[in-house]
Design a protein around this motif. Structure first.
Motif, short mmCIF file in Angstrom:
data_model
loop_
_atom_site.label_atom_id
_atom_site.label_comp_id
_atom_site.label_asym_id
_atom_site.label_seq_id
_atom_site.Cartn_x
_atom_site.Cartn_y
_atom_site.Cartn_z
N GLY A 172 0.79 -1.22 0.00
CA GLY A 172 0.00 0.00 0.00
C GLY A 172 0.82 1.27 0.00
O GLY A 172 0.31 2.34 0.35
N GLY A 173 2.10 1.17 -0.38
CA GLY A 173 2.98 2.34 -0.40
C GLY A 173 3.94 2.38 0.77
O GLY A 173 4.77 3.29 0.85
N LEU A 174 3.85 1.41 1.67
CA LEU A 174 4.79 1.37 2.79
C LEU A 174 6.23 1.24 2.30
O LEU A 174 7.13 1.90 2.79
CB LEU A 174 4.44 0.20 3.72
N PHE A 186 -4.41 -3.70 9.35
CA PHE A 186 -4.26 -2.29 9.69
C PHE A 186 -4.01 -1.45 8.44
O PHE A 186 -2.94 -1.54 7.84
CB PHE A 186 -3.11 -2.10 10.68
N PRO A 187 -4.99 -0.61 8.04
CA PRO A 187 -4.78 0.26 6.89
C PRO A 187 -3.61 1.21 7.13
O PRO A 187 -3.36 1.65 8.26
CB PRO A 187 -6.11 1.04 6.79
N LEU A 209 1.84 8.66 6.87
CA LEU A 209 3.04 7.88 7.17
C LEU A 209 3.81 7.59 5.89
O LEU A 209 5.05 7.68 5.88
CB LEU A 209 2.66 6.58 7.88
N VAL A 210 3.11 7.25 4.83
CA VAL A 210 3.77 7.01 3.54
C VAL A 210 4.53 8.25 3.10
O VAL A 210 5.70 8.18 2.68
CB VAL A 210 2.73 6.60 2.47
N GLN A 211 3.89 9.41 3.20
CA GLN A 211 4.53 10.67 2.83
C GLN A 211 5.76 10.93 3.71
O GLN A 211 6.81 11.37 3.23
CB GLN A 211 3.52 11.81 2.98
N PHE A 270 4.69 -0.88 15.48
CA PHE A 270 5.76 -1.79 15.08
C PHE A 270 5.35 -2.63 13.88
O PHE A 270 6.20 -3.01 13.06
CB PHE A 270 6.17 -2.70 16.24
N HIS A 271 4.08 -2.94 13.76
CA HIS A 271 3.60 -3.72 12.61
C HIS A 271 4.01 -3.03 11.30
O HIS A 271 4.50 -3.69 10.38
CB HIS A 271 2.09 -3.87 12.69
N HIS A 272 3.83 -1.73 11.22
CA HIS A 272 4.19 -1.00 10.01
C HIS A 272 5.70 -0.74 9.93
O HIS A 272 6.32 -1.00 8.90
CB HIS A 272 3.43 0.32 9.94
N LEU A 273 6.28 -0.23 10.99
CA LEU A 273 7.70 0.12 10.95
C LEU A 273 8.58 -1.12 10.80
O LEU A 273 9.60 -1.08 10.10
CB LEU A 273 8.09 0.89 12.21
N GLY A 274 8.20 -2.21 11.46
CA GLY A 274 8.99 -3.44 11.35
C GLY A 274 8.99 -3.99 9.93
O GLY A 274 10.02 -4.42 9.41
#
Length: 578
Positions: A109-111, A136-137, A142-144, A345-349
């Protein structure tokens, strides 16, 4: 854990073949007779051999697997739970693609940035395809923020003129005003799980404080992770003037707390302090069980003062991201980055940590050989700590109580089922991550010797059992990282309390685990077998004091609506969503 495929031997060519053909098949079958016979038997051949070979068609060998490695056409042959079954599956289209039917965006999703060459780090765009889609959307903000950081890192990172200039100033003992680039240099502490949690925390701090994250990579950590930022590196180059970890301790005179204590700096009016009047760098000691000693680090006035240092050295083994949420000046920014607090952490990890091709090869081969074509994957992670040892019999009994109470595995029966239930023939894979083999041996024996009441098949696997944790072994850490990822591919997870290894795995997966609670200090057994976590966030074991200069300590969980005490660490904190 490397898996080798065995090939069927080919019949060697007959030296007299040419002579036979030259003789017009004299004395043998005529060609038209062979053709007619072949056409007659073709339908039978198609019926018998029409399926593709499954992933277990080759003879895999593993010291810790209960699934029989029996060649089987059209699927696989699994022996576990007292039942033998054949299930028809499709073979993978290629060796590097997941065998699941998930269809997901490889950029999450752009992560993830699309600026990398896929072959340089195969796990970056493929590892998440082995998991279910994230619950988790992703926040567009955060992407920006990540794309902006990547550009900043590329502009100021190692190898650039700005980096060389900053290093020269550091060596000269100068902290200049209005520096274009600022840095936070991370130093490791403790095991791999701790390191991953604190790297993610330090990166979040870098995002909030506009710093470039650089890592001191110790020999035991070399070759584990790919570079996460395109066009640059996060590895601290050689020649850094303050790269001796032995000098980084709570009593170091360069630590922020000690500089305040010794009146080297003041924080009562940060705006009036010119950066050029400060020492060349500041050290933050954020080590587990020591966080309360540095509680003032997370106050606004201290963050304003810390922001004037161009170089910051940080040593930690703690997931201190929740403490950043308690810092007033960061709250609004964090709310935009993470509308769902438990997804930090789900996204950053998943953004930062991508196993190198070597480690990914270990992970992928094991997954494809043993986990790819099962109906459900259940992971059990067992860790015994030296400060609170638990006898094997007690820990095994607690695990089995949790399995029964939460119905994580099917019950055993006394006779072969009639295969009339809806679950009959389904395969559950149990993945055990532990330094010891005893849990695997016991659970494997149960389901090997007895059938299940439902007719389900239970196959039990354990990739390794090292017997003891080896912080300084690179090979050990490669296996540990592979097993963290394998555990994160499970649909359900039960894990030992306090384990950072387990924290990382279930946070990657986005799965709320069952936590096997520690017994009280004066007891050998835990009365409660396990509890379900309220969040997929890791636990901050030693939280700071809320209120900064307040004379009395405040219970953060009673004040902040998005913070709770951890299920396994009563005084710890974790982020969660209502």
């Amino acid at each position: 854990m490397d898996v080798k495929r065995s090939r069927s031997p080919r019949t060697p060519p007959d030296a007299d073949d040419d002579k036979k053909r030259a003789a017009g098949w004299r004395g043998g079958l005529r060609p038209h007779v062979v053709l007619v016979g072949f056409l007659i038997t073709l339908p039978i051949l198609v019926f018998v051999f029409g399926g593709r070979w499954g992933s277990f068609a080759s003879s895999y060998s593993s010291p810790s697997s209960t699934t029989a490695s029996v060649p089987n056409v059209g699927g696989r042959h699994v022996v576990a739970g007292g039942v033998t079954t054949t299930r028809k599956t499709e073979a993978p289209k290629n060796d590097s693609a997941p065998t699941t039917s998930l269809s997901q965006d490889k950029l999450l999703g752009g992560l993830l940035s699309a600026a990398f060459e896929e072959s340089s780090c195969q796990s970056r765009y493929k590892s998440s395809l082995y998991r279910k889609q994230s619950p988790f959307p992703l926040s567009p903000y955060l992407v920006q923020k990540l794309r902006k950081y990547e550009a900043y890192h590329k502009k100021c990172g190692p190898g650039t003129k700005r980096y060389r200039k900053a290093i020269e100033q550091l060596k000269a003992g100068r902290n200049v005003d209005n520096s274009e680039c600022k840095y936070v240099v991370w130093f490791p502490c403790n095991g791999l799980g701790n390191r991953m949690l604190t790297i993610a925390s330090t990166f979040l701090y870098a995002l909030l404080s506009d710093r470039v994250l650089l890592m001191h990579v110790a020999p035991e950590q070399e070759g584990l992770f790919c570079e996460p930022f395109p066009g640059s590196s996060w590895v601290l180059p050689g020649g850094f003037p303050h790269n001796n970890p032995q000098n980084l301790h709570i009593g170091a005179p360069e630590s922020y707390a000690n500089m305040l204590k010794n009146n080297v700096i003041r924080n009562d009016d940060p705006g009036s302090v010119p950066a050029s009047s400060l020492p060349p760098y500041v050290y933050l000691h954020v080590e587990q069980f020591r966080l309360k000693l540095s509680d003032n680090v997370f106050c606004d006035e201290d963050q304003l003062m810390l922001g004037k240092f161009n170089w910051m050295i940080l040593k930690s083994d703690s997931y201190f991201a929740p403490a950043l949420f308690l810092t007033p000046m960061y709250e609004k920014e964090l709310a935009k980055m993470f509308p769902q607090k438990e997804a930090v952490f789900h996204h950053l990890g998943r953004y930062l940590f991508h196993p190198t091709n070597r480690v990914w090869g270990i992970t992928r081969r094991y997954y494809e050989a043993y986990l790819a074509r099962v109906d459900e994957k259940i992971g059990f992670q067992i860790r015994i700590f030296r400060e609170k040892p638990i006898k094997f019999e007690n820990m095994y009994d607690q695990l089995m109580r949790c399995i029964r109470e939460q119905q994580l595995l099917p019950e055993l029966g006394t006779a072969e089922p009639a295969n009339t239930t809806a679950d009959a023939g389904k395969v559950k894979a149990v993945l055990i991550a532990s330094l010891y083999s005893g849990y695997y041996e016991k659970i494997r024996g149960m389901y090997y010797e007895s059938p299940t009441k439902t007719g389900e098949i239970v196959a039990v696997y354990q990739p390794s059992h090292e017997e003891q944790q080896q912080y300084t072994s690179n090979e050990h850490n490669q296996k540990a990282l592979a097993e963290i990822y394998l555990l994160s591919y499970c649909d359900k997870i039960a894990m030992s309390a306090w384990s950072t290894f387990g924290y990382v795995a279930y946070s990657f997966a986005g799965v709320k685990p069952w936590i096997l609670l520690r017994p009280d200090w004066d007891k050998e057994r835990s009365e409660v077998a396990c509890v379900r976590s309220t969040s997929v966030e890791p636990c901050l074991h030693s939280p700071p004091i809320l209120g900064c200069r307040a004379k009395k300590e405040v219970d953060v969980a009673a004040v902040k609506p998005y913070v709770r005490h951890c299920e396994d660490v009563g005084f710890g904190l974790k982020l969660f969503d209502n």
